[in-house]
Design a protein around this motif. Structure first.
Motif, PDB file in Angstrom:
ATOM      1  N   ILE A   8       0.861  -1.183   0.000  1.00 58.45           N
ATOM      2  CA  ILE A   8       0.000   0.000   0.000  1.00 58.45           C
ATOM      3  C   ILE A   8       0.894   1.228   0.000  1.00 58.45           C
ATOM      4  O   ILE A   8       1.753   1.377   0.871  1.00 58.45           O
ATOM      5  CB  ILE A   8      -0.907   0.025   1.240  1.00 58.45           C
ATOM      6  CG1 ILE A   8      -1.752  -1.250   1.308  1.00 58.45           C
ATOM      7  CG2 ILE A   8      -1.792   1.271   1.238  1.00 58.45           C
ATOM      8  CD1 ILE A   8      -2.447  -1.443   2.649  1.00 58.45           C
ATOM      9  N   SER A   9       0.710   2.103  -0.958  1.00 59.36           N
ATOM     10  CA  SER A   9       1.466   3.351  -1.007  1.00 59.36           C
ATOM     11  C   SER A   9       0.646   4.450  -0.344  1.00 59.36           C
ATOM     12  O   SER A   9      -0.412   4.826  -0.838  1.00 59.36           O
ATOM     13  CB  SER A   9       1.773   3.742  -2.459  1.00 59.36           C
ATOM     14  OG  SER A   9       2.478   4.974  -2.495  1.00 59.36           O
ATOM     15  N   GLY A 133       2.383 -11.443 -10.212  1.00 63.25           N
ATOM     16  CA  GLY A 133       2.721 -10.502  -9.151  1.00 63.25           C
ATOM     17  C   GLY A 133       3.273  -9.201  -9.692  1.00 63.25           C
ATOM     18  O   GLY A 133       3.251  -8.944 -10.903  1.00 63.25           O
ATOM     19  N   VAL A 134       3.772  -8.360  -8.768  1.00 61.71           N
ATOM     20  CA  VAL A 134       4.295  -7.043  -9.128  1.00 61.71           C
ATOM     21  C   VAL A 134       5.685  -6.887  -8.511  1.00 61.71           C
ATOM     22  O   VAL A 134       5.852  -7.025  -7.290  1.00 61.71           O
ATOM     23  CB  VAL A 134       3.381  -5.914  -8.608  1.00 61.71           C
ATOM     24  CG1 VAL A 134       3.866  -4.569  -9.136  1.00 61.71           C
ATOM     25  CG2 VAL A 134       1.926  -6.150  -8.990  1.00 61.71           C
ATOM     26  N   ASP A 135       6.669  -6.591  -9.350  1.00 58.84           N
ATOM     27  CA  ASP A 135       8.013  -6.278  -8.876  1.00 58.84           C
ATOM     28  C   ASP A 135       8.082  -4.782  -8.607  1.00 58.84           C
ATOM     29  O   ASP A 135       7.767  -3.963  -9.490  1.00 58.84           O
ATOM     30  CB  ASP A 135       9.061  -6.677  -9.914  1.00 58.84           C
ATOM     31  CG  ASP A 135       9.146  -8.180 -10.090  1.00 58.84           C
ATOM     32  OD1 ASP A 135       9.173  -8.883  -9.062  1.00 58.84           O
ATOM     33  OD2 ASP A 135       9.173  -8.647 -11.245  1.00 58.84           O
ATOM     34  N   ASP A 147       1.989  -9.511  -4.295  1.00 55.29           N
ATOM     35  CA  ASP A 147       0.855 -10.014  -5.076  1.00 55.29           C
ATOM     36  C   ASP A 147       0.036  -8.876  -5.668  1.00 55.29           C
ATOM     37  O   ASP A 147      -0.459  -8.974  -6.794  1.00 55.29           O
ATOM     38  CB  ASP A 147      -0.045 -10.892  -4.190  1.00 55.29           C
ATOM     39  CG  ASP A 147       0.634 -12.186  -3.789  1.00 55.29           C
ATOM     40  OD1 ASP A 147       1.140 -12.893  -4.674  1.00 55.29           O
ATOM     41  OD2 ASP A 147       0.674 -12.488  -2.582  1.00 55.29           O
ATOM     42  N   LEU A 148      -0.131  -7.790  -4.893  1.00 56.95           N
ATOM     43  CA  LEU A 148      -0.924  -6.637  -5.333  1.00 56.95           C
ATOM     44  C   LEU A 148      -0.259  -5.361  -4.862  1.00 56.95           C
ATOM     45  O   LEU A 148       0.440  -5.352  -3.840  1.00 56.95           O
ATOM     46  CB  LEU A 148      -2.345  -6.701  -4.757  1.00 56.95           C
ATOM     47  CG  LEU A 148      -3.241  -7.865  -5.169  1.00 56.95           C
ATOM     48  CD1 LEU A 148      -4.483  -7.899  -4.284  1.00 56.95           C
ATOM     49  CD2 LEU A 148      -3.641  -7.754  -6.640  1.00 56.95           C
ATOM     50  N   VAL A 149      -0.518  -4.278  -5.569  1.00 60.58           N
ATOM     51  CA  VAL A 149      -0.076  -2.942  -5.158  1.00 60.58           C
ATOM     52  C   VAL A 149      -1.288  -2.023  -5.191  1.00 60.58           C
ATOM     53  O   VAL A 149      -2.029  -1.992  -6.190  1.00 60.58           O
ATOM     54  CB  VAL A 149       1.027  -2.394  -6.076  1.00 60.58           C
ATOM     55  CG1 VAL A 149       1.360  -0.944  -5.712  1.00 60.58           C
ATOM     56  CG2 VAL A 149       2.284  -3.260  -5.987  1.00 60.58           C
ATOM     57  N   ARG A 282      -2.723  -5.963 -11.533  1.00 62.49           N
ATOM     58  CA  ARG A 282      -2.600  -6.183 -10.100  1.00 62.49           C
ATOM     59  C   ARG A 282      -2.384  -4.895  -9.322  1.00 62.49           C
ATOM     60  O   ARG A 282      -1.946  -4.927  -8.171  1.00 62.49           O
ATOM     61  CB  ARG A 282      -1.452  -7.160  -9.821  1.00 62.49           C
ATOM     62  CG  ARG A 282      -1.756  -8.576 -10.300  1.00 62.49           C
ATOM     63  CD  ARG A 282      -0.603  -9.526 -10.067  1.00 62.49           C
ATOM     64  NE  ARG A 282      -0.992 -10.902 -10.373  1.00 62.49           N
ATOM     65  CZ  ARG A 282      -1.505 -11.742  -9.481  1.00 62.49           C
ATOM     66  NH1 ARG A 282      -1.667 -11.355  -8.224  1.00 62.49           N
ATOM     67  NH2 ARG A 282      -1.836 -12.970  -9.831  1.00 62.49           N
ATOM     68  N   VAL A 283      -2.673  -3.770  -9.948  1.00 64.44           N
ATOM     69  CA  VAL A 283      -2.513  -2.460  -9.303  1.00 64.44           C
ATOM     70  C   VAL A 283      -3.870  -1.771  -9.249  1.00 64.44           C
ATOM     71  O   VAL A 283      -4.592  -1.724 -10.256  1.00 64.44           O
ATOM     72  CB  VAL A 283      -1.503  -1.572 -10.059  1.00 64.44           C
ATOM     73  CG1 VAL A 283      -1.362  -0.218  -9.383  1.00 64.44           C
ATOM     74  CG2 VAL A 283      -0.145  -2.273 -10.144  1.00 64.44           C
ATOM     75  N   SER A 284      -4.225  -1.235  -8.074  1.00 61.73           N
ATOM     76  CA  SER A 284      -5.500  -0.547  -7.924  1.00 61.73           C
ATOM     77  C   SER A 284      -5.299   0.722  -7.102  1.00 61.73           C
ATOM     78  O   SER A 284      -4.223   0.955  -6.529  1.00 61.73           O
ATOM     79  CB  SER A 284      -6.531  -1.456  -7.253  1.00 61.73           C
ATOM     80  OG  SER A 284      -7.824  -0.887  -7.295  1.00 61.73           O
TER      81      SER A 284
END
Length: 382
Positions: A8-9, A133-135, A147-149, A282-284
């Motif tokens: 989470i950003s 996934g997300v690097d 797995d998610l951002v 995978r980004v929301s």
């Protein structure tokens, strides 16, 4: 079942709420925050409507009540010094609360800080996602895979910029600017928000636990090359906007000097985020990064409600993020759309653009029922 990881950003209202509920649903959240810690100040915002049962279930309602402000309404001051109001428009009632934004963010953060990983003084610099996934590359920390951002990093979202494109393509300036700062003195009127207007500009003095805070709202076109982090330029913009007109206010003597000397100064354009979808792969996005705008302080309620809806949707289908993210947006977007539609009315009320508009607003408010001071004080516990 493998424990899902979510980056989470943003450690503000939306980010901390989302982290709390993800932990409860068995996820492993990490929160990255550009700032070195939680802010110590902020303008008041509301916790109301569907956000109330969310914070009650989080167990933080007693802390929010202790931090809540106790202001019954909004009072307008005419050019002759006559007061109109107080007006109860937009003020919390029942279980709803008005809380300084920094206190709200701090309380939500404290509710989850021992259960989630927090990376302060850091930010995301690159995202590369695939089907699994997300690097993520950070400015300071070592690169990791999630797995998610989720971007919960506000109107000027870095996550949104990396994945959804330039800010200019999805953020629309609505013709208004807002600035806030503490005045570091006792409020002259601890019982009301007091607002002064001239065409296209307003100054409001708001008591926060007896201490005065100032809010400036004014109309203006988009500023080329606007940098939301350039505090010194922000001060010059506000001083220039209030150079004309009679602003020798008893609540705010030497307005330019106080703005120049402010050490805790917030300024930004009032804008609306418009995206056809809040998720890509995978980004929301959640909170102001996806949903803006409110002039009545209920953007924080939307952030709380949206974060809770997102966590619930992910928990419902933890192995299928696409279904989860669609369900989150289907549930939450109608609430956001309804709030965004109220912008024009709010702008006309708080910052009339002409003398005629100010006069018409004052006449209309003069016909409305006043907020009974004694009754409101007893309800809020003051």
């Amino acid at each position: 079942m493998r424990q899902r990881t979510v980056l989470i950003s943003g450690a503000g209202v939306a980010g901390s709420t989302l982290a709390f509920w993800l932990v409860r649903h068995g996820f492993r959240p990490t929160v990255v925050e550009r700032a070195q810690g939680q802010r110590s100040s902020g303008n008041p915002v509301d916790v109301r409507g569907t956000a109330v049962p969310v914070v009650e279930r989080m167990g933080v309602m007693p802390h929010l009540r202790a931090a809540a402000t106790r202001v019954p309404g909004l009072t307008f001051v005419t050019a002759t010094g006559r007061r109109i109001g107080p007006l109860g428009l937009g003020r919390p009632s029942g279980d709803a609360l008005e809380v300084p934004r920094a206190d709200l963010a701090r309380i939500l953060y404290e509710a989850v800080r021992d259960d989630a990983e927090f990376l302060f003084d850091d930010t995301i610099t690159a995202l590369r996602q695939d089907t699994d996934g997300v690097d993520v590359t950070f400015e300071r920390a070592a690169a990791r895979r999630f797995d998610l951002v989720i971007g919960a990093d506000g109107l000027h979202s870095g996550v949104r910029g990396l994945v959804f494109g330039p800010e200019a393509d999805c953020v629309r300036h609505l013709g208004l600017y807002i600035a806030t700062m503490p005045l570091h003195r006792t409020a002259a009127d601890p019982s009301a928000v007091v607002m002064h207007n001239i065409p296209g500009r307003s100054v409001a003095v708001h008591p926060l636990h007896g201490e005065a805070g100032a809010a400036f709202m004014f109309r203006g076109p988009a500023i080329p090359g606007f940098d939301h982090r350039d505090a010194e330029r922000h001060k010059k913009i506000v001083i220039a906007a209030y150079r004309d007109g009679d602003w020798d206010l008893p609540d705010l003597p030497d307005l330019p000097g106080r703005v120049r000397a402010a050490t805790d100064f917030y300024f930004d354009a009032i804008s609306q985020v418009r995206l056809p979808t809040w998720s890509r792969g995978r980004v929301s996005l959640v909170g102001d990064s996806a949903t803006s705008v409110s002039l009545f302080g209920d953007g924080s309620s939307l952030a709380i409600t949206g974060a809770h809806a997102l966590a619930d949707a992910l928990a419902a289908t933890p192995d299928d993020h696409e279904i989860a993210l669609r369900a989150y947006e289907k549930h939450h977007r109608p609430l956001v759309t309804a709030r965004q539609r109220g912008f024009q009315l709010a702008g006309a009320l708080l910052v009339p653009s002409t003398n005629f508009g100010i006069t018409a607003r004052n006449l209309a408010i003069g016909l409305l029922p006043r907020v009974p001071r004694r009754k409101v004080a007893s309800r809020t516990g003051s």
